[in-house]
Design an enzyme around this catalytic site. Structure first.
Site, PDB file in Angstrom:
ATOM      1  N   ILE A   1      28.847  53.043   7.055  1.00 22.30           N
ATOM      2  CA  ILE A   1      29.131  52.278   5.817  1.00 22.30           C
ATOM      3  C   ILE A   1      28.116  51.151   5.730  1.00 22.30           C
ATOM      4  CG2 ILE A   1      30.867  50.867   4.588  1.00 22.30           C
ATOM      5  CD1 ILE A   1      32.773  52.065   6.985  1.00 22.30           C
ATOM      6  N   HIS A   2      27.390  51.049   4.625  1.00 23.52           N
ATOM      7  CA  HIS A   2      26.523  49.876   4.477  1.00 23.52           C
ATOM      8  C   HIS A   2      26.236  49.474   3.036  1.00 23.52           C
ATOM      9  CE1 HIS A   2      23.304  52.839   3.771  1.00 23.52           C
ATOM     10  NE2 HIS A   2      22.660  51.862   3.179  1.00 23.52           N
ATOM     11  N   ARG A   3      26.649  50.297   2.050  1.00 16.11           N
ATOM     12  CA  ARG A   3      26.337  49.963   0.645  1.00 16.11           C
ATOM     13  C   ARG A   3      26.984  48.649   0.248  1.00 16.11           C
ATOM     14  NH1 ARG A   3      22.194  52.372  -0.875  1.00 16.11           N
ATOM     15  NH2 ARG A   3      22.165  54.344   0.194  1.00 16.11           N
TER      16      ARG A   3
ATOM     17  N   ARG B   1      24.798  44.613   8.169  1.00 15.47           N
ATOM     18  CA  ARG B   1      25.462  44.063   6.971  1.00 15.47           C
ATOM     19  C   ARG B   1      26.981  44.232   7.104  1.00 15.47           C
ATOM     20  NH1 ARG B   1      23.075  44.357   1.726  1.00 15.47           N
ATOM     21  NH2 ARG B   1      24.554  43.319   0.390  1.00 15.47           N
TER      22      ARG B   1
ATOM     23  N   ASP C   1      28.474  56.373   3.201  1.00 19.70           N
ATOM     24  CA  ASP C   1      27.943  55.992   1.892  1.00 19.70           C
ATOM     25  C   ASP C   1      26.416  55.964   1.946  1.00 19.70           C
ATOM     26  OD1 ASP C   1      27.398  53.678   3.326  1.00 19.70           O
ATOM     27  OD2 ASP C   1      28.763  52.386   2.196  1.00 19.70           O
TER      28      ASP C   1
END
Ligand code: UD1
Ligand code: UDP
Length: 397
Positions: free
Chosen positions: A233-235, A268, A315
């Site tokens: 997950i990073h968006r 992030r 994502d």
């Protein structure tokens, strides 16, 4: 021919390995590559590890821009890239994908008339709230040579007014595109579009066997005995919105009741977990035996984890595709994807950050694991194809 290649974010560094390898192996006497690292990603496990592991030449320049707001980061990069282009006077600048490093390279080069090669052209999410959508549209429309990995990309470019010669070039058989109008030199106003396959497919094929030999991540994480889901997950649309990030992590907790979940955390996400999830949820995630939160892994470790996973949940653009390359079902944690073919073939499902849809997709793939993965990403020689076309365009002067 002299190329200046711009890299900055993790996936661009990995993609660059394929082009640099092809230059080293087949074109060393014809092509000089100058590598510029913008410094967008800078932690060792987001940058240096890939140079060491994938034998990417050391960057000739590093702009060390680091993290900042979109405007500040892009401006710093643009200034640094412009200086380098004036100094190096390349035949082409090579830009990958859709990050702020891509945008900066496009703006810097187009304004001083350095022709742009865009690798991963034509991809669209049709969602301009994504910073990447802006970056890729600007880059495509400033480019002279556009290499699109998929047929969907080709269609998107056609829709936006690019001329596509349906006859295609004679080589290689999996690639199609335009040779433009006769032998006229391609320019920003007379660009050429090629459908060439995916450069990351080149890398996944090349490194898969090496990875199996060189990594012990499966043993180290004690994943040999039980199946696991690999998640990333990073968006910003997921990490920066507490309700979306919470829905994803609540789904991970639910899935962990049935299956182990391995989650290499993008920096992030690691930062925003602490502010955007409530304390109870955080405690649950950090204490759950079946959830393995780990730092970002190397590429060889990542593709090993992908190859052995039961299912991939992500994502990430790159990870979605790699799930497909390694014939794994994928739950996409976004409302849309640029890689529409993997959804159309039934091998991936768009579940967004919606717990109900994520669990539904999991149930679906548990009962109906996909078995047919048509070859939609080329033949593993996209890099050589692109270099041939760059050489051809460069001699057409
Ligand atoms: C960027 C790209 C995205 C791509 C992703 C790949 C843009 C607009 N976004 O998103 O398209 O999918 O890279 O991973 O270009 N950070 C660190 N260490 C690092 C790098 C980042 O701690 O080495 C942290 C910083 O807090 C930073 C945050 O991660 O503010 C986000 O980094 P940034 O490069 O701005 O965006 P990504 O989310 O990585
Ligand atoms: N990747 C990696 N280590 C990780 C997570 C991802 O090497 O811990 C690789 C992954 O295999 C893929 C690329 O990074 O090749 C994808 O990058 P990312 O998800 O950061 O960005 P995106 O593809 O969404 O732009």
């Amino acid at each position: 021919m002299k190329l200046v290649t711009i890299i900055g974010a993790r996936p661009q560094i990995i993609k660059a390995a394929a082009l640099s390898r092809a230059i080293r192996n087949n074109y060393a006497d014809q092509i000089q590559e100058v590598i510029v690292h913008t410094g967008q990603h800078y932690d060792d496990n987001m940058s240096q590890v890939f140079f060491d592991e994938l034998h990417i030449p050391r960057p000739d320049y590093n702009l060390h821009v680091g993290s900042a707001s979109h405007g500040v980061q892009t401006a710093r990069m643009t200034e640094g890239i412009e200086d380098i282009l004036f100094k190096e006077q390349p035949d082409y600048i090579v830009l990958y994908g859709d990050t702020n490093s891509t945008l900066a390279g496009a703006v810097a080069a187009a304004k001083i008339h350095v022709p742009i090669v865009h690798i991963e052209a034509g991809l669209r999410s049709f969602n301009k709230a994504m910073p990447e959508e802006i970056n890729r549209i600007v880059c495509d429309h400033c480019s002279t040579l556009l290499f699109t990995p998929t047929k969907a990309g080709l269609k998107n470019l056609k829709r936006e007014g690019f001329t596509i010669d349906e006859c295609g070039p004679s080589t290689p058989s999996t690639s199609s595109g335009t040779e433009g109008s006769g032998t006229a030199k391609p320019t920003i106003d007379n660009p050429k579009v090629y459908h060439c396959g995916d450069i990351m497919y080149d890398n996944s094929l090349h490194f898969a066997a090496i990875a199996e030999e060189k990594t012990d991540i499966i043993q180290r994480l004690e994943l040999t005995a039980k199946p696991y889901i690999l998640a990333t997950i990073h968006r910003d649309t997921n990490t920066d919105h507490p309700e979306r990030l919470s829905a994803i992590f609540r789904s991970i907790i639910k899935l962990s009741e049935e299956c182990q979940v391995v989650l290499p955390l993008h920096p992030r996400t690691a930062k925003l977990l602490k502010t955007n999830l409530d304390e109870t949820l955080q405690k649950h995630i950090f204490s759950c035996q079946n959830i393995k939160l780990i730092p970002p892994v190397s590429f060889l470790e990542m593709i090993t984890l992908e190859r052995h996973a039961l299912l991939v949940m992500t994502d990430s653009g790159g990870v979605q595709k790699e799930a497909y390359f390694f014939k794994k079902p994928c739950i996409i944690l976004r409302p849309e994807t640029e890689w529409v073919e993997i959804v159309e073939t039934g091998n991936a499902v768009l579940a967004d950050a919606d717990q109900g849809r994520i669990m539904q997709a999991w149930q679906h793939f548990k009962v109906n694991p996909p078995t047919v993965f048509p070859e939609i990403f080329g033949d593993g020689h996209a890099a050589e194809f692109m270099l041939e076309k760059m050489l051809l365009a460069n001699t057409n002067c």
